[in-house]
Write an enzyme that holds these catalytic residues in place. Structure first.
Site, PDB file in Angstrom:
ATOM      1  N   ALA A  16       0.867  -1.179   0.000  1.00 54.93           N
ATOM      2  CA  ALA A  16       0.000   0.000   0.000  1.00 54.93           C
ATOM      3  C   ALA A  16       0.899   1.222   0.000  1.00 54.93           C
ATOM      4  O   ALA A  16       1.784   1.344   0.860  1.00 54.93           O
ATOM      5  CB  ALA A  16      -0.894   0.001   1.244  1.00 54.93           C
ATOM      6  N   ALA A  65      -7.290  -9.775  -4.833  1.00 58.98           N
ATOM      7  CA  ALA A  65      -7.073  -8.951  -3.642  1.00 58.98           C
ATOM      8  C   ALA A  65      -7.438  -7.495  -3.914  1.00 58.98           C
ATOM      9  O   ALA A  65      -8.148  -6.857  -3.127  1.00 58.98           O
ATOM     10  CB  ALA A  65      -5.617  -9.063  -3.186  1.00 58.98           C
ATOM     11  N   ALA A  76      -9.373  -6.344  -6.295  1.00 61.26           N
ATOM     12  CA  ALA A  76     -10.801  -6.238  -6.584  1.00 61.26           C
ATOM     13  C   ALA A  76     -11.619  -6.223  -5.296  1.00 61.26           C
ATOM     14  O   ALA A  76     -12.569  -5.439  -5.150  1.00 61.26           O
ATOM     15  CB  ALA A  76     -11.239  -7.403  -7.479  1.00 61.26           C
ATOM     16  N   CYS A 125      -3.443   0.539  -9.397  1.00 61.48           N
ATOM     17  CA  CYS A 125      -3.859  -0.864  -9.508  1.00 61.48           C
ATOM     18  C   CYS A 125      -5.355  -1.118  -9.513  1.00 61.48           C
ATOM     19  O   CYS A 125      -5.833  -1.929 -10.308  1.00 61.48           O
ATOM     20  CB  CYS A 125      -3.233  -1.667  -8.356  1.00 61.48           C
ATOM     21  N   GLN A 160      -8.465   0.178 -10.341  1.00 62.16           N
ATOM     22  CA  GLN A 160      -9.325   0.200 -11.527  1.00 62.16           C
ATOM     23  C   GLN A 160      -8.756  -0.676 -12.632  1.00 62.16           C
ATOM     24  O   GLN A 160      -9.485  -1.439 -13.278  1.00 62.16           O
ATOM     25  CB  GLN A 160      -9.514   1.633 -12.017  1.00 62.16           C
ATOM     26  N   ARG A 192      -1.338   8.591  -9.966  1.00 58.13           N
ATOM     27  CA  ARG A 192      -1.934   7.692 -10.951  1.00 58.13           C
ATOM     28  C   ARG A 192      -3.375   7.351 -10.560  1.00 58.13           C
ATOM     29  O   ARG A 192      -3.638   6.882  -9.463  1.00 58.13           O
ATOM     30  CB  ARG A 192      -1.093   6.412 -11.082  1.00 58.13           C
TER      31      ARG A 192
END
Length: 480
Positions: free
Chosen positions: A160, A219, A221, A272, A274, A342
């Site tokens: 994270a 994970a 998702a 990550c 989306q 991002r």
């Protein structure tokens, strides 16, 4: 000495290899990248990414057993283990456009590895990739091997941003997937031995290749699903007078649910979530699982709805127009303690306000002006490209200025949008800010960081995601 080479010096490759070097002083670790400015930055006192604790780790190892180089082929040829951590953006054209991962850079890396290798190697997927990517990479390596043996492993990252170094020091788990053959199991053990320098054996999970690849997508998702769920609930809270923080606290006390990832906000971001969900959607569609694909599409749709809902709330509150009005944007990074922009929700919110001809004054303590202007002026397909393939100069947007502190951003503004949960935004002198704003003065809190009642006592009209509405807002539609 075991030699590790990592292709890709970005948010994953750089920190991960730095920690491996720190924890494994007898292993030589080289991070390579063809983008020279990034390598120069890694070798300087101003690292190319901001991550708490990263500076200290790099300084302890750099020049000893940690090196950063643009000589990609040399270090790949010399390595025993090659990590590949290259960009895998969503395809913008062709088959699977808008959903499937673009593996152009991965394929290019695989062909280069096969071309320069003179000894057997373990090739490790570190990028997030679709299920069965290892099989495709294996075929490329095998058909170009010249008698050299390659073993492919999947070792997805679960970091994270903002806590990446702590996550690497003390991971919930390390996942290693490989072939269920003697050679595959030997390769798994070799990588496991690297992590075993500091990770307890019970936290190192070994699976087959496909389980490891899918686990990463699953994970992300599941995490994004929780955020979209609480954000959907925030809209209902505003409609009914409930408080989303109280609802989240109540359901989080259920041990089957737990409290994490239940903070309502203007939307999720990062490189990550989306991308991985859309990738999952494409995989489901390719396997005839249309109903499952539709389920995951809704997670992304709720995220887009939340950003649109926030913009519309801003516009409708200001007499249904922000044309010519100055709006202060506090925070541009997708989350605090990172400079990463991002997929940040701030891009969508700012573009929505610019579309209504607002004038934006933006402050973020970690995101430079050049990056903000680039993100707001470039098409997403350009932003997804590696730095060396993007247009050299972005076109500055006249309606956007970037300033050095929150007070300057808010001076003369009609409203404030808080889009990143930086701690400093909780302790600002809002009385001073109020006195220097146009009236009525609005605060739109997209991260639920301010003391709503305190700000209302000062005189602000306050909108906070999922909170009972200010009297000013009750008769105004959520969607303009």
């Amino acid at each position: 000495m075991v030699k590790i080479c990592c292709i890709g010096a970005g948010y994953v490759g750089g920190p991960t290899m730095a920690v491996i070097a720190l924890k494994c002083p007898k292993i030589e670790v080289v991070v390579v990248d063809i983008f020279e400015p990034r390598i120069i930055a890694w070798n300087s006192d101003q690292l190319p990414i901001y991550e708490p604790g990263l500076d200290d780790v790099v300084k302890q190892c750099r020049g000893k057993n940690l090196f950063f180089s643009k000589d990609v082929e040399k270090h790949v040829a010399e390595a025993d283990i090659v990590f590949v951590s290259v960009n895998t953006p969503t395809k913008t054209q062709g088959l699977g456009a808008g959903k499937a991962a673009d593996l152009t850079y991965w394929e290019s890396a695989a062909r280069m590895i096969a071309d320069v290798s003179k000894s057997d190697k373990i090739v490790v997927e570190k990028s997030t990739v679709p299920v069965k990517t290892a099989e495709a990479i294996e075929k490329i390596l095998t058909h170009n091997s010249k008698g050299i043996n390659f073993q492919i492993l999947s070792n997805p990252e679960f970091l994270a941003e903002g806590t990446a170094i702590q996550d690497l020091f003390n991971p919930d788990r390390v996942l290693i997937g490989g072939r269920e053959t003697p050679e595959g199991q030997k390769a798994i053990q070799e990588l496991k031995d690297v992590y075993a320098h500091w990770v307890p054996a019970e936290r190192i999970i070994c699976t087959n290749l496909w389980s490891a690849e899918l686990s990463k997508l699953a994970a992300n998702a599941f995490l994004a699903q929780r955020i979209s769920s609480v954000n959907a609930m925030s809209a209902l809270c505003e409609a009914t007078g409930a408080d989303v923080s109280e609802v989240s606290h109540a359901i989080g006390k259920d041990t089957r649910i737990g409290p994490k990832f239940l903070n309502a906000s203007v939307g999720f971001g990062g490189s990550c979530f989306q991308k991985d969900i859309l990738n999952l959607v494409y995989i489901c569609e390719c396997n005839g699982l249309s109903e499952v694909a539709n389920y995951w599409k809704q997670v992304v749709q709720v995220n887009e709805y939340q950003k649109t809902r926030f913009v519309n709330r801003v516009v409708s509150s200001m007499f249904n127009t922000v044309s010519g009005k100055k709006i202060a944007i506090l925070g541009f990074a997708f989350k605090k303690d990172t400079g990463d922009t991002r997929e940040t929700p701030a891009i969508g919110v700012c573009q929505g306000l610019l579309g209504d001809k607002a004038i934006l004054s933006i402050y973020d303590p970690q995101v430079p002006q050049e990056l903000i202007q680039r993100d707001l002026s470039m098409h997403k397909s350009e932003l997804d490209k590696p730095p060396h393939l993007r247009p050299v100069n972005s076109v500055a947007i006249e309606q956007v200025t970037c300033v050095g502190d929150a007070y300057e951003a808010a001076k003369g503004a009609h409203g404030i949008c808080i889009l990143t949960e930086w701690d400093e935004f909780k302790t600002l002198d809002y009385k001073k800010i109020y006195n220097n704003m146009n009236k009525p003065a609005f605060v739109f809190d997209g991260r639920n960081v301010v003391d709503i009642e305190k700000l209302r006592q000062i005189g602000f009209i306050v909108y906070s995601i999922g909170k009972p509405l200010d009297a000013w807002l009750k008769d105004m539609p959520a969607v303009a």
